[in-house]
Design an enzyme around this catalytic site. Structure first.
Site, PDB file in Angstrom:
ATOM      1  N   GLY B  15      37.534  44.127  32.209  1.00 21.62           N
ATOM      2  CA  GLY B  15      38.744  44.611  32.325  1.00 21.62           C
ATOM      3  C   GLY B  15      39.928  44.911  31.286  1.00 21.62           C
ATOM      4  O   GLY B  15      39.694  44.165  30.283  1.00 21.62           O
ATOM      5  N   ARG B  41      28.245  43.368  38.700  1.00 22.06           N
ATOM      6  CA  ARG B  41      28.166  44.628  39.366  1.00 22.06           C
ATOM      7  C   ARG B  41      27.919  45.763  38.203  1.00 22.06           C
ATOM      8  O   ARG B  41      27.375  46.344  38.120  1.00 22.06           O
ATOM      9  CB  ARG B  41      29.037  45.248  39.534  1.00 22.06           C
ATOM     10  CG  ARG B  41      29.766  46.587  40.234  1.00 22.06           C
ATOM     11  CD  ARG B  41      30.579  46.758  41.714  1.00 22.06           C
ATOM     12  NE  ARG B  41      31.482  46.379  40.922  1.00 22.06           N
ATOM     13  CZ  ARG B  41      32.555  46.680  40.253  1.00 22.06           C
ATOM     14  NH1 ARG B  41      33.045  48.018  39.600  1.00 22.06           N
ATOM     15  NH2 ARG B  41      33.767  46.163  39.992  1.00 22.06           N
ATOM     16  N   CYS B 151      52.693  36.308  30.295  1.00 20.03           N
ATOM     17  CA  CYS B 151      53.224  37.175  29.385  1.00 20.03           C
ATOM     18  C   CYS B 151      54.569  37.080  29.184  1.00 20.03           C
ATOM     19  O   CYS B 151      54.906  37.143  27.793  1.00 20.03           O
ATOM     20  CB  CYS B 151      52.488  38.767  30.068  1.00 20.03           C
ATOM     21  SG  CYS B 151      53.042  38.891  31.385  1.00 20.03           S
ATOM     22  N   GLY B 182      51.178  44.905  31.665  1.00 20.76           N
ATOM     23  CA  GLY B 182      50.688  43.545  31.771  1.00 20.76           C
ATOM     24  C   GLY B 182      50.399  43.361  33.914  1.00 20.76           C
ATOM     25  O   GLY B 182      50.056  41.921  34.130  1.00 20.76           O
ATOM     26  N   HIS B 244      57.010  43.070  26.541  1.00 21.36           N
ATOM     27  CA  HIS B 244      57.930  42.875  27.722  1.00 21.36           C
ATOM     28  C   HIS B 244      59.532  42.913  27.084  1.00 21.36           C
ATOM     29  O   HIS B 244      59.310  41.939  25.880  1.00 21.36           O
ATOM     30  CB  HIS B 244      57.383  41.224  28.180  1.00 21.36           C
ATOM     31  CG  HIS B 244      56.605  41.768  29.466  1.00 21.36           C
ATOM     32  ND1 HIS B 244      56.087  43.372  29.978  1.00 21.36           N
ATOM     33  CD2 HIS B 244      55.561  40.619  30.055  1.00 21.36           C
ATOM     34  CE1 HIS B 244      54.962  42.997  30.453  1.00 21.36           C
ATOM     35  NE2 HIS B 244      55.462  41.642  30.829  1.00 21.36           N
TER      36      HIS B 244
END
Lengths: 352, 352, 352, 352
Positions: B15, B41, B151, B182, B244
């Site tokens: 990811g 997977r 975050c 994010g 951010h």
């Protein structure tokens, strides 16, 4: 529709706000544009040649064929003048038009702080229109100046007015995410905003902290007395073409539930004198119930760009109420606002 | 540089947060990645084949050649495990690793609210690391779980910690403008964010209003006691890749001038035990003096993405102080934060 | 690393290309910046005050403290001058520096069309460096001018050079999707490019159709003879900060398969004299095998921004071969290119 | 306006193309939506609840109140069916509707390659409508299937048709810069396109190279014979919401000047049978004379999104003519195109 339309002029017609005036006045039921002015560089050219048109809909053909005139009262017989002049030019030029008997509807900030000049929004403070008689008398003008609100203050002022009527507003936190068109053209360089946020807009926080108080104020004696509440503002520029978002936290004197706040906003009505004018938004405030609205791209054209859109009304742990406010910065917050103002003054019989 | 590097595993390595772990652990002076896990997977494939790499710098070659393993304690001998698992999977999987004796450094929110789990940021709350002994004992684990901050909370917590040390923080308004990374990958659909702002991020406002209080808290008895102050948050998604921004208004118990606030932030130092670790930002807080900074595109990589950048420190008419805070959401606010946490626990001798 | 670094000056150092020069020359193993010039308006100020720095990494401290000098040969003793001057100023100013004995490495287009001036790219046409002796003699200069390529031509010229060496290029279709930084600062207004494409860049198509032919040409007698092939170009501006993409369809004299083309590109080597210089990309061309690469955000920094990245090499129904080419427009296509040029001329002993 | 409107159904009405159908059919003078279908997951719900509406204008109220039905012929009596089904579902489902006597107007690519199915664009190939009789007979259907063009092919096919009529088109280079809405919703992840270009769209180049040839073809015997010319296409995704741009280089059999080409495009007329239908663009092609138009944000709504906008017609050094073509991908290139097709078949009396 009137028997005979009233002639109007647009000052600084080649800029981005000037273009919005022309677009919104196209087929207006009461007004007909008979004069377009610009700086000396453009005067004498056809508008179609002088203007770098940046709006999605094409320039109206009647405008393209008009000759651009110098920005001076002598240029036009029109009793109504829409001013898209920049603040510094507006300071000198607008009084000349007022003196010459014109009703000047200004998008500039130059006169917003004058105690005898209204920051007029017909859906919330139509009673401030009375100040033009005082202004005429005091300044010896045959005409007058009426300003519209700063683009960011507009939606916030409407929202606060509705809440204040029922619950009395005490303190407000406001953080804006403002669109690029608010900076005019060429405005913000693309390298400054792609993949970025600019957490600063010159002079904007001061305007937000002050203007909404005046807009909710009342004529007292010879001046407009601001309403007494306090605002803290942060202003940011984001990569959006049109539509200003304001995150609002509101403390009220009377306790108010989310449901009461939603009802209050949804049922808010413009004063009767402003309610059925051509540019009047109906309803004044649209409250969205989705969890992630309003959004600029999806909601800015609500009520032809004249409505205030509110969403995510929810409890605030510090101030009681939180919500998101959206309004179209170059329509409700600029050219459309001035046209609505002119409609009100016509309706009140203040324009000969 | 250590004599021999400590083996570490990355959970959910395919990811977007997993990729950041791999990128930041490349050439780490203390750690060496010896295992990568992913969902069933992908397990069995080479990482280079299983992973749709979305970061600007190329995938490290050593990672491309590693075989992806199932997400289970048996997959690895490494004493340190970095978890990029989604919250729902993390809830079940992370305790298995902790039980098996691993030190789990988690980016998931699953355990952040547990009273015996620290939301650790070594530059502000290194003393909370002590909770791992209590956690081990109470839960009967040989290992432990340490989480990193949300975050968005990261930069805000650092800023508030510095101010709280000197002036005691009472109330905070926080409005975030959050980057797209994010939301992971694929995350936010492009049609939702081009020419737009989304004024909603599920669960985020609640996290912001709560987490910073726990991060500034202390271990008392068997749990972490949050610090007592109040936060109101609005969270927005904007068209920015990384970084951010938080608009912050802060009310403090002691009166504080802008100059004092700037000095306080600039001179803030991490606790000694955290100060010289490989991922420690130096300085912890960078204060910018320009009128329009920090900006995500220009400032997010300050201190290799580990620093908190503060700008526009100025008076707030309601709360006393206003400022802008920026931190890199997938470095300081995610993978980099967890690595810094692991460094601290190694330094404290808590990892065998 | 040299025993003693060679002093260099940067002309027009405050603009966006000038800033890239300073960023890339920071810690250069051979060169040391000893003079920064700018227009009269900025001369006399500290660089840190005069320059609105727009790059993500912070301004080097040594640069911030330097005094900005007027753009005149008297301002500096440095034998090497990097020019980020705009084309119109460059036309008058650069010859003054060349006359005064400086080696001028120019990013401007002013002299690119002169038959005795090379558009130099060391990885493809190092032999053109010989023209500086002819130039000196013909023009009576003690120094010389060498230009770098147009930002869009760079990647395309490298690709065509590799293919031409083996298969002889006959006809080329090239459609560019160009980054915003190519227009400098303030450059493209944000309102022109958010949610938009501008299918026009003044003068760019003509440059693309002509420059690559000269870059692949050879010194013959006293001038550079362009290679004989034909190019058709469309140029577009897109909402990307850095990195120009070119869609390329190539017709070659010898038949070539996709595999042969890929091998040819991957195995392409710079001439020996250019191969091991500090700014030399290794490999010169990176061929990506994914179906959707190269992409500007992910691949522009390949080879520290100096490599040419090619992908999607596939059959073209009309011309035989299609591919995508990416190169970093302000590094390989501007400042980095000029630095590489200077390294080559130093290596060739052409700079005293 | 008809005496009585014809009932129509929209298949896959909750997706982004389905939403466009509903928006464009709102107040259609001939058609009235009487059925909306979707996948089993949504069937049974109110459309207002089942649909995540992503278009700027609000969902029509009549649609919000309709019950979503399963995608099966039994769901509706309407003789006309608009299909927004994805290609794989369309392959099985659309024939069932055709067999049941419905006129299916499909936006899917599933049947575009069948020799007895027209890719219909009423402004260029109305004569291909005759194929529905052959299709009915051959397949034993009471109804028929008509497809609209691929979103990118649409504007290109119109342009080539006009040029081919007068000058016969031989070879075409086409490079597209395609909008995000072409990928549906959620479609392209925002992290893939902010500050980026994706130079690949699966299957799109093949469609572009083939479809325009069929669209310019004729019915011969029992099938549509493609016109004989060659196309090479590169397809790119860019950060634009709506509006596909194609850079086009065209080689014609007869020599053609820029002026002749402009005249040819501007004077192009739809066949008489298609010319005055409600969705017919008038003119079919708008030629812009500015140096930097058409642009998606400014020009995509030309002719209510149904016109083809061409600009920058200029000489091409290789093929003779270069130009830029823009058309609205979800109006002319999708839902609007299918509605125009249905109008044509009604006008031809092919729908009972």
């Amino acid at each position: 529709m009137m028997d005979k339309k009233i002639p109007v002029a647009v000052l600084a017609a080649t800029g981005s706000v000037g273009q919005r005036f022309i677009q919104l006045l196209d087929n207006h039921p009461w007004f007909e544009v008979t004069a377009l002015t610009a700086s000396d560089r453009s005067a004498g050219q056809l508008y179609g040649d002088a203007c770098h048109w940046v709006l999605p809909d094409a320039m109206p053909e009647w405008a393209a064929k008009m000759k651009v005139l110098p920005t001076a009262p002598e240029s036009t017989d029109a009793p109504i003048v829409f001013s898209a002049l920049p603040a510094d030019t507006a300071r000198d030029a607008e009084p000349l038009f007022a003196q010459a008997g014109k009703a000047v509807f200004s998008n500039a900030s130059a006169y917003r702080r004058e105690p005898d000049v209204s920051i007029l929004m017909p859906e919330i403070n139509a009673d401030q229109a009375a100040i033009v008689d005082i202004q005429r008398k005091k300044r010896g003008w045959k005409g007058f100046i009426v300003t519209n609100s700063n683009c960011t203050s507009a939606g916030m002022a409407v929202t606060l007015k509705a809440l204040n009527d029922q619950f009395k507003v005490k303190r407000v936190f406001a953080v804006s995410l403002q669109a690029l068109s608010g900076a005019g053209y060429p405005g913000v360089p693309s390298m400054d905003i792609i993949d970025n946020v600019v957490p600063f807009i010159g002079g904007e926080e001061e305007k937000l902290e002050w203007e909404s108080r005046k807009m909710l104020g009342r004529v007292q004696g010879e001046s407009i007395q601001p309403l007494d509440f306090a605002v803290s503002a942060h202003c940011n520029r984001v990569a959006v073409t049109d539509g200003h978002v304001v995150c609002l936290s509101v403390e009220t004197e009377s306790k108010v539930s989310v449901e009461e706040a939603i009802n209050c906003l949804q049922s808010y009505q413009a004063p009767e004198v402003s309610r059925d004018l051509p540019f009047a938004p109906k309803p004044v405030i649209v409250v969205r119930s989705e969890k992630d609205r309003p959004q600029p791209r999806l909601d800015r054209m609500t009520g032809k760009g004249m409505a205030t859109v509110v969403g995510r009304v929810r409890p605030d742990p510090l101030f009681g109420l939180k919500m998101i406010v959206l309004s179209h910065n170059t329509i409700r917050g600029a050219a459309g606002g001035s046209i609505y103002n002119a409609e009100l003054l016509v309706n009140l019989g203040k324009i000969v």
